[in-house]
Design an enzyme around this catalytic site. Sequence first.
Site, short mmCIF file in Angstrom:
data_model
loop_
_atom_site.label_atom_id
_atom_site.label_comp_id
_atom_site.label_asym_id
_atom_site.label_seq_id
_atom_site.Cartn_x
_atom_site.Cartn_y
_atom_site.Cartn_z
CB SER A 1 -0.92 0.01 1.22
OG SER A 1 -0.16 -0.04 2.40
CG HIS A 2 2.47 3.18 2.47
ND1 HIS A 2 1.55 2.37 3.10
CD2 HIS A 2 2.08 4.45 2.71
CE1 HIS A 2 0.67 3.12 3.72
NE2 HIS A 2 0.96 4.39 3.50
CB ALA B 1 6.48 6.63 2.78
CB ALA C 1 -3.58 4.14 10.34
CG ASP D 1 -6.66 -1.21 3.57
OD1 ASP D 1 -6.12 -1.48 2.49
OD2 ASP D 1 -6.09 -1.33 4.67
CG HIS E 1 -12.71 6.03 25.28
ND1 HIS E 1 -13.41 4.85 25.29
CD2 HIS E 1 -11.86 5.98 26.35
CE1 HIS E 1 -13.03 4.11 26.33
NE2 HIS E 1 -12.09 4.78 26.98
N PRO F 1 4.82 -7.65 16.52
CG PRO F 1 4.43 -5.53 17.43
CD PRO F 1 4.56 -6.98 17.80
NE ARG G 1 2.38 -7.82 7.45
CZ ARG G 1 2.84 -7.00 6.52
NH1 ARG G 1 3.07 -7.45 5.31
NH2 ARG G 1 3.08 -5.72 6.79
P1 NDP Z 1 -1.79 -2.66 10.11
O1 NDP Z 1 -3.07 -2.61 10.88
O2 NDP Z 1 -1.72 -3.55 8.94
O3 NDP Z 1 -0.59 -3.08 11.07
C1 NDP Z 1 -0.28 -2.29 12.19
C2 NDP Z 1 0.82 -2.94 13.00
O4 NDP Z 1 0.31 -4.09 13.66
C3 NDP Z 1 2.01 -3.41 12.15
O5 NDP Z 1 3.19 -3.08 12.82
C4 NDP Z 1 1.80 -4.92 12.07
O6 NDP Z 1 3.03 -5.65 11.96
C5 NDP Z 1 1.13 -5.22 13.38
N1 NDP Z 1 0.27 -6.39 13.30
C6 NDP Z 1 -0.67 -6.66 12.37
N2 NDP Z 1 -1.26 -7.84 12.63
C7 NDP Z 1 -0.66 -8.33 13.76
C8 NDP Z 1 -0.83 -9.52 14.53
N3 NDP Z 1 -1.71 -10.46 14.19
N4 NDP Z 1 -0.05 -9.69 15.61
C9 NDP Z 1 0.85 -8.76 15.98
N5 NDP Z 1 1.07 -7.61 15.27
C10 NDP Z 1 0.31 -7.40 14.18
O7 NDP Z 1 -1.35 -1.17 9.65
P2 NDP Z 1 -2.26 0.09 9.27
O8 NDP Z 1 -3.24 -0.32 8.24
O9 NDP Z 1 -2.79 0.74 10.50
O10 NDP Z 1 -1.16 1.07 8.62
C11 NDP Z 1 -0.52 0.70 7.42
C12 NDP Z 1 0.58 1.67 7.05
O11 NDP Z 1 0.02 2.90 6.61
C13 NDP Z 1 1.56 2.03 8.15
O12 NDP Z 1 2.85 1.72 7.65
C14 NDP Z 1 1.41 3.54 8.33
O13 NDP Z 1 2.62 4.22 8.62
C15 NDP Z 1 0.91 3.95 6.96
N6 NDP Z 1 0.21 5.24 6.97
C16 NDP Z 1 0.88 6.35 6.52
C17 NDP Z 1 0.27 7.59 6.51
C18 NDP Z 1 0.99 8.82 6.09
O14 NDP Z 1 0.39 9.88 6.07
N7 NDP Z 1 2.26 8.77 5.73
C19 NDP Z 1 -1.14 7.74 6.95
C20 NDP Z 1 -1.71 6.52 7.44
C21 NDP Z 1 -1.07 5.31 7.43
P3 NDP Z 1 3.43 -6.40 10.57
O15 NDP Z 1 3.79 -5.29 9.62
O16 NDP Z 1 4.52 -7.31 10.91
O17 NDP Z 1 2.17 -7.14 10.13
#
Ligand code: NDP
Length: 331
Positions: free
Chosen positions: A46-47, A121, A179, A187, A228, A303, A306
């Site tokens: 996604s990035h 990113a 996020a 998404d 909250h 975390p 993956r």
């Molecule tokens: P996710 O919900 O996919 O994941 C969030 C974190 O939770 C990750 O570190 C992930 O690790 C971990 N995680 C996920 N599943 C599990 C699990 N089952 N057990 C333990 N840990 C878990 O991410 P988001 O959708 O919230 O965000 C995605 C990306 O979007 C991020 O990189 C964020 O920086 C980016 N973003 C950037 C923005 C910008 O303005 N630049 C704005 C908003 C978002 P793992 O990666 O190992 O799965």
Amino acid sequence: METVELRLDEIEDLARSVFERNGCDADNANALARTVTTAERDGSVSHGLIRIPGYVASLRSGKVNGAAVPKIFNRTPAIISANGDNGYAPLAIERGIPKLAKAAKQLGVAVMALTHSHHFAALWPEVEALADHGLVGLACVNYTPAVGPYGSRQPLFGTNPMAFAWSRLNKPPVVFDMATASMAIGDVKIAARDGHAVPSGTCLDKEGNDTTDPNAILDGVLLPFGGHKGSAIALMVELLAAGAIGERFSYEAAEADNGDGGHPRGGEIFLALSPDLLAGRDWQTHSEKFLRKFEAADGARLPGQRRHRMRISDQMRLVNTALLENTHALK
Ligand code: NDP
């Protein structure tokens, strides 16, 4: 979906040439291409390549300076100022992190304020870079309003991610990067495109009712994660990434933006801590005992794991054929 296999160096070359042909000088094009490639490498698609049209839109509209020369300097021994010169964030981050790490190692704690930059990113690369120095890293960034504070139907927060990294001996760091919205906007848009429902608790429609219809977000509002509590963290991100460093809040970024589809100007705050100085020399052994208990907990995974598994898998990546053609067309 049709896909084609590409090596990571082919992805990087393609990204670099698109950026160079759209106004980036070599330093900026290389830093951006590395950002896109590391996202593809770690499966953070996604990035990765999918963001290139957004990067290009803002280079072409002139909103973002493709020849930015970031100005990095110590405001005080513990405070690093990184002015991005209206460019994309990766170059300023690459140049700022070594100074931030040096200050944190000397003082125990240091902060970097990145301003006048466009962050399009994931955040894990910057906190992982701090962990590579044996430090604890924290970073957060705001965006444009999409998320309502808990109890409200009015978008005020961006999706406001925050990231954390913890250094380990001879192992990849523990990293979370998330996020503070219930779901990333991208998404929700993909669910709308593909006709899928989103989970209950993701967004409210324009009447303020919980809905699983992703199209309802267009007139409604995205919710923070965790009610909250997530709302409080999103509030903190706004105050840290804008209020504390003199950059724009999400609503100010939206008001000033030219709507070209790229990321608006905004800020990012980084905090680096040195456990060597805070805890003493055995902090890593001590923490490893705790992390081993975590890893032994049935069903739990750390975390970041993956992504790190993706990273050590082979160097080929499957890329959507249409996405690849669209990217080539931007050259
Ligand atoms: P996710 O919900 O996919 O994941 C969030 C974190 O939770 C990750 O570190 C992930 O690790 C971990 N995680 C996920 N599943 C599990 C699990 N089952 N057990 C333990 N840990 C878990 O991410 P988001 O959708 O919230 O965000 C995605 C990306 O979007 C991020 O990189 C964020 O920086 C980016 N973003 C950037 C923005 C910008 O303005 N630049 C704005 C908003 C978002 P793992 O990666 O190992 O799965």
